[in-house]
Motif scaffolding. Structure first.
Motif, PDB file in Angstrom:
ATOM      1  N   GLU A   1     -12.814  60.900 100.089  1.00 16.52           N
ATOM      2  CA  GLU A   1     -12.012  62.083 100.384  1.00 16.52           C
ATOM      3  C   GLU A   1     -11.836  62.922  99.139  1.00 16.52           C
ATOM      4  O   GLU A   1     -11.707  62.401  98.028  1.00 16.52           O
ATOM      5  N   LEU A   2     -11.804  64.248  99.347  1.00 15.72           N
ATOM      6  CA  LEU A   2     -11.519  65.211  98.299  1.00 15.72           C
ATOM      7  C   LEU A   2     -10.410  66.124  98.778  1.00 15.72           C
ATOM      8  O   LEU A   2     -10.339  66.465  99.956  1.00 15.72           O
ATOM      9  N   ILE A   3      -9.535  66.512  97.858  1.00 10.56           N
ATOM     10  CA  ILE A   3      -8.453  67.446  98.149  1.00 10.56           C
ATOM     11  C   ILE A   3      -8.865  68.798  97.591  1.00 10.56           C
ATOM     12  O   ILE A   3      -8.986  68.966  96.373  1.00 10.56           O
ATOM     13  N   ILE A   4      -9.090  69.767  98.454  1.00 10.48           N
ATOM     14  CA  ILE A   4      -9.487  71.116  98.058  1.00 10.48           C
ATOM     15  C   ILE A   4      -8.483  72.074  98.664  1.00 10.48           C
ATOM     16  O   ILE A   4      -8.355  72.177  99.891  1.00 10.48           O
TER      17      ILE A   4
ATOM     18  N   GLY B   1     -22.040  70.013  91.429  1.00 13.61           N
ATOM     19  CA  GLY B   1     -21.500  70.775  90.303  1.00 13.61           C
ATOM     20  C   GLY B   1     -20.430  71.757  90.718  1.00 13.61           C
ATOM     21  O   GLY B   1     -19.446  71.966  90.003  1.00 13.61           O
ATOM     22  N   GLN B   2     -20.590  72.381  91.888  1.00 14.00           N
ATOM     23  CA  GLN B   2     -19.574  73.311  92.366  1.00 14.00           C
ATOM     24  C   GLN B   2     -18.260  72.601  92.644  1.00 14.00           C
ATOM     25  O   GLN B   2     -17.183  73.117  92.329  1.00 14.00           O
ATOM     26  N   LEU B   3     -18.328  71.398  93.203  1.00 12.70           N
ATOM     27  CA  LEU B   3     -17.102  70.665  93.494  1.00 12.70           C
ATOM     28  C   LEU B   3     -16.414  70.200  92.211  1.00 12.70           C
ATOM     29  O   LEU B   3     -15.190  70.275  92.084  1.00 12.70           O
ATOM     30  N   ILE B   4     -17.196  69.737  91.245  1.00 10.48           N
ATOM     31  CA  ILE B   4     -16.606  69.192  90.024  1.00 10.48           C
ATOM     32  C   ILE B   4     -15.925  70.280  89.217  1.00 10.48           C
ATOM     33  O   ILE B   4     -14.888  70.065  88.590  1.00 10.48           O
TER      34      ILE B   4
ATOM     35  N   PRO C   1     -10.276  64.307  93.452  1.00  8.24           N
ATOM     36  CA  PRO C   1     -10.460  63.185  94.383  1.00  8.24           C
ATOM     37  C   PRO C   1      -9.128  62.740  94.971  1.00  8.24           C
ATOM     38  O   PRO C   1      -8.100  62.719  94.292  1.00  8.24           O
ATOM     39  N   SER C   2      -9.133  62.377  96.226  1.00  7.49           N
ATOM     40  CA  SER C   2      -7.936  61.891  96.888  1.00  7.49           C
ATOM     41  C   SER C   2      -7.662  60.459  96.456  1.00  7.49           C
ATOM     42  O   SER C   2      -8.583  59.659  96.262  1.00  7.49           O
ATOM     43  N   THR C   3      -6.389  60.128  96.293  1.00  4.11           N
ATOM     44  CA  THR C   3      -6.032  58.763  95.929  1.00  4.11           C
ATOM     45  C   THR C   3      -6.238  57.784  97.084  1.00  4.11           C
ATOM     46  O   THR C   3      -6.174  56.577  96.871  1.00  4.11           O
TER      47      THR C   3
ATOM     48  N   GLN D   1       6.568  63.732  93.472  1.00  4.10           N
ATOM     49  CA  GLN D   1       5.163  63.483  93.194  1.00  4.10           C
ATOM     50  C   GLN D   1       4.378  63.436  94.494  1.00  4.10           C
ATOM     51  O   GLN D   1       4.705  62.667  95.396  1.00  4.10           O
ATOM     52  N   ASP D   2       3.355  64.287  94.584  1.00  3.41           N
ATOM     53  CA  ASP D   2       2.563  64.378  95.802  1.00  3.41           C
ATOM     54  C   ASP D   2       1.837  63.054  96.032  1.00  3.41           C
ATOM     55  O   ASP D   2       1.172  62.534  95.126  1.00  3.41           O
ATOM     56  N   PRO D   3       1.937  62.455  97.229  1.00  3.03           N
ATOM     57  CA  PRO D   3       1.288  61.160  97.458  1.00  3.03           C
ATOM     58  C   PRO D   3      -0.238  61.214  97.369  1.00  3.03           C
ATOM     59  O   PRO D   3      -0.859  60.223  97.006  1.00  3.03           O
ATOM     60  N   LEU D   4      -0.848  62.346  97.709  1.00  2.00           N
ATOM     61  CA  LEU D   4      -2.308  62.427  97.711  1.00  2.00           C
ATOM     62  C   LEU D   4      -2.870  62.793  96.344  1.00  2.00           C
ATOM     63  O   LEU D   4      -3.791  62.159  95.848  1.00  2.00           O
ATOM     64  N   THR D   5      -2.343  63.831  95.726  1.00  2.00           N
ATOM     65  CA  THR D   5      -2.885  64.307  94.455  1.00  2.00           C
ATOM     66  C   THR D   5      -2.168  63.730  93.247  1.00  2.00           C
ATOM     67  O   THR D   5      -2.660  63.846  92.130  1.00  2.00           O
ATOM     68  N   HIS D   6      -0.983  63.122  93.456  1.00  2.00           N
ATOM     69  CA  HIS D   6      -0.157  62.593  92.365  1.00  2.00           C
ATOM     70  C   HIS D   6       0.257  63.680  91.393  1.00  2.00           C
ATOM     71  O   HIS D   6       0.549  63.403  90.223  1.00  2.00           O
ATOM     72  N   ASP D   7       0.272  64.941  91.845  1.00  2.00           N
ATOM     73  CA  ASP D   7       0.800  66.037  91.042  1.00  2.00           C
ATOM     74  C   ASP D   7       2.312  66.101  91.206  1.00  2.00           C
ATOM     75  O   ASP D   7       2.858  65.721  92.255  1.00  2.00           O
TER      76      ASP D   7
END
Length: 786
Positions: A16-19, A51-54, A61-63, A593-599
């Motif tokens: 999973e990716l968080i976009i 490369g575009q995603l990175i 990346p999702s936790t 703290q966001d559970p998915l992104t940990h921000d």
């Protein structure tokens, strides 16, 4: 061509990716072509390059699919010791004792705390290797499991192998004691399977119990069973061929009722604190041989009267000092108007890990000048010019036996910073004599020559030290900081010279530089997120409309949107609850703290006005406001109704002109303490923690204190503070009156307009002809006659 992907970017199918705060799942990935196909929850696909995603700023990346995280941390907030039950906590402590015996040969991890029979021959670190000790521990646990299988199974020690010991050792080094806990204890909370018939019975009993007298859960369990028996399981029911409805047990019904309808005001109890470590007197001295190995921490009342920054009254302040025992360096200190609390101690521990920034009036001789690490490198890591004061991550912090050092918050703080906070041994003054001697040195070398000095005894006190006070708290803090960097760190040792150079000319700075050349220096500067991790934790649920409630105040923010009305999925004792961190010095904000992104995100108190200008207040002021509301018979539904009461309590219901003269000294000191605590909390917060829209500042309100990034600190002048409270109360009352009467009548003209309309001498409006700007006398008489 193959594209190298970072290990944390697991782009295998299923990751999973968080976009842009949206979860996308990797459907397919072709690393040799650099193409990735993503799909969201609605089935929409999106093709992009690796490369575009990175390189996307909003992609991470999702936790939930991070393989480098423990299972209990994936897609959820990190696990902690607070999530364990007392029985599970006991098992974790037992496993830690076995691990410490394997690594060091002693159950308590140190020879000074050795038991009478330690070290045992098979665990002696002088005659055995680590692998031999692990094999011996594995054989010992197998024998215990054979002799007492029930007890070994209850403690989770019946199937311990060499690989288990290695895994535990690695996990506890990375995550602390929680690393040896079984992830199955904190498995994801999926809830209970409820049949439609049971759901109907629960809601029916809930509606019935709302109109009856208070019922216990046993009474509700009886009513639920009665409803199902008479409605679905009786022979007279409409569908007699239907299968009988299975009713879960009392414990399951109680858990479902608590999840759905709450616990009827029952408070959740806090778990017991960690067991106290026993002190064993061995008669041996501790040899400290590197910086940061032992840091002594203590607080005392500053023997100099200073002026507080609000009213200018002379007050006493508390000095908290952190001293490195090896180099005698004062690595951190703080001044506070109130006695230090756990949050103050946590911030002092954070200060000793952060490099000290240069101040405007400090010269080049006070910059970082230690050999081995250039000052430009340290400045690049820190983001600012660094002063010549050591900083490091402490290993052991020695304190006294005060209650401020023995609470749940400090237990969590030492887990976060990976340090041991241990009280000094009873009747062992040598454990903390270095910091006590430093207090005496500061008094004799600096404080004794300052105006407002009170002496060491009441008999030595001057005529009026309060009248002699001339330095403010900020000026005293700056003076002590300058004295530490310029004088104390460069002062030659006397009897405290190192044992390997008793006649050498050494100072704290030179001794730290020598230690850097001998053992190196680990340049580790903690991130800004460490501030949030050191704050007290609150476990709670997120309300669908109002946000979260902490200490009788509601907080809300856009970051709670995806989780409103949802369960956190965290297991353990705090099942399905979210964790919110709060700074007790400034109740205007909490941090989530966001559970998915940990921000980390800042949640504002919903009672704050739009202009973000409100006098500082504390938890004691909130409790006083709640008592005032109960006395008035009010039950506010929103925190905006609390603001006028808090402002009235802060203002003391005293007119503006009489504020500085009519308030008692105790009341002025309380207001000054609250303002100082709010300013300290604002200075500790990261610069981007509180985002504020730019707006014009009224001319009557001066600028905020330097060092406060959010500009929310109240003015320091008594008249401006009183006028601000007066204006805030009036604006809040006006807003409530306008909200109570939405359809208002047009405002009637004032007295001057009515006199002007009926006066014969009033001048006419400016509606003259553009071609002819003159008017004759006859025309004027005609208009006057009309």
């Amino acid at each position: 061509m193959r594209i190298a992907v970072e290990p944390m970017w697991n782009l295998e199918p299923g990751a999973e990716l968080i976009i842009s705060n949206t979860a996308w799942q990797v459907q397919s990935c072709l690393p040799h072509l650099g193409r990735v196909t993503l799909v969201d929850e609605d089935g929409e696909t999106w093709k992009a390059s690796v490369g575009q995603l990175i390189h996307r700023a909003d992609c991470r990346p999702s936790t939930r699919t991070r393989v480098d995280l423990p299972a209990a941390n994936r897609g959820r907030q990190p696990k902690s010791m607070d999530d364990l039950t007392p029985e599970q906590r006991t098992i974790v402590l037992l496993r830690m004792e076995h691990l410490r015996e394997v690594v060091t040969g002693f159950r308590n991890g140190h020879p000074l705390a050795a038991l009478p029979h330690e070290p045992r021959p098979q665990y002696d670190p002088d005659t055995t290797t680590l692998t031999q000790r692990r094999l011996a521990k594995m054989d010992e646990l197998r024998k215990v499991a054979a002799e007492a299988p029930a007890q070994a199974r209850a403690n989770g020690l019946h199937r311990v192998s060499m690989r288990t010991l290695i895994r535990w050792d690695t996990a506890q080094a990375k995550y602390g004691p929680i690393g040896v806990a079984d992830d199955r204890w904190l498995r994801e909370a999926t809830g209970h399977k409820i049949t439609p018939e049971l759901r109907e019975a629960l809601h029916a009993v809930y509606e019935e119990s709302r109109h009856r007298s208070k019922l216990t859960m046993r009474d509700k369990d009886f009513l639920i069973r009665q409803y199902i028996h008479e409605t679905f399981n009786s022979e007279e029911s409409d569908d007699s061929d239907a299968p009988r409805v299975e009713i879960p047990g009392y414990d399951t019904l109680r858990a479902i009722w608590k999840d759905w309808f709450g616990s009827n005001g029952a408070r959740q109890r806090y778990a017991r604190s960690a067991a106290k470590a026993k002190a064993y007197a061995t008669g041996r001295h501790i040899v400290v041989h590197r910086p940061g190995q032992v840091v002594a921490l203590d607080s005392t009342v500053l023997p100099v009267k200073v002026l507080e920054d609000v009213f200018g009254d002379p007050v006493s302040v508390h000095l908290t000092l952190a001293l490195d025992v090896y180099t005698r360096s004062i690595v951190a200190f703080r001044l506070s108007l109130v006695s230090d609390t756990s949050i103050d101690v946590a911030m002092v521990l954070r200060d000793m890990m952060m490099p000290l920034p240069m101040r405007p009036d400090w010269g080049e001789d006070m910059e970082w000048a230690y050999p081995g690490v250039p000052g430009t490198v340290v400045a690049d890591f820190a983001g600012y010019e660094v002063a010549g004061l050591p900083f490091f991550a402490p290993e052991t912090v020695t304190t006294d036996h005060g209650s401020v050092y023995r609470n749940h918050h400090l237990v969590e703080v030492q887990r976060v910073i990976k340090a041991n906070i241990k009280p000094s041994r009873v009747l062992r003054p040598t454990d903390k004599q270095s910091v006590e001697r430093t207090f005496g040195a500061i008094r004799s070398l600096l404080l004794a020559v300052l105006l407002g000095y009170q002496g060491t005894d009441t008999a030595d006190r001057g005529v009026d030290p309060e009248a002699d006070a001339c330095l403010t708290v900020a000026e005293m803090e700056h003076l002590i900081a300058t004295w530490i960097v310029t004088t104390w760190q460069n002062r030659r040792f006397g009897s405290y010279a190192p044992s390997w150079a008793p006649r050498g000319d050494h100072s704290p700075n030179s001794l730290f530089a020598a230690a850097m050349s001998q053992g190196g220096f680990a340049l580790r500067i903690p991130p800004a997120e460490l501030y949030y991790q050191l704050l007290p934790r609150h476990k709670l649920m997120i309300h669908g409309k109002r946000g979260v409630k902490v200490k009788n105040l509601w907080y809300d923010g856009p970051s709670l949107g995806p989780y409103r009305g949802k369960l956190s999925g965290r297991g353990g004792k705090n099942k399905n609850k979210y964790v919110v961190h709060r700074d007790p010095r400034d109740p205007c904000f909490v941090f989530f703290q966001d559970p998915l992104t940990h921000d980390w995100h800042t949640l504002r108190w919903t009672g704050l006005p739009a202009e973000d200008e409100v006098p500082a207040f504390s938890d004691a002021r909130v409790r006083e406001a709640m008592r005032e509301l109960r006395r008035r018979g009010l039950a506010p539904k929103a925190d905006t109704e609390l603001l006028p009461v808090i402002l009235e309590l802060i203002g003391g219901n005293i007119p503006v002109k009489k504020w500085p003269t009519q308030l008692s000294k105790r009341q002025r000191t309380e207001h000054a303490r609250e303002a100082a605590q709010a300013a300290a909390a604002a200075a500790d917060r990261p610069a981007n923690a509180v985002k504020k829209e730019p707006q014009a500042q009224p001319a009557s309100i001066p600028a905020a204190r330097a060092g406060s990034p959010d500009g929310k600190v109240v003015p320091l002048r008594p008249k401006d503070r009183a006028q601000q409270v007066h204006d805030a109360v009036n604006s809040e009352r006006r807003r409530r009156r306008e909200a109570a009467v939405p359809d208002q009548l047009p405002a009637s003209p004032d007295l001057s307009e009515r006199l002007r309309s009926s006066s014969l001498l009033a001048l006419p409006d400016d509606d003259f002809n553009d071609d002819d700007d003159t008017i004759t006398a006859s025309e004027a008489e005609e208009e006057a006659g009309q």
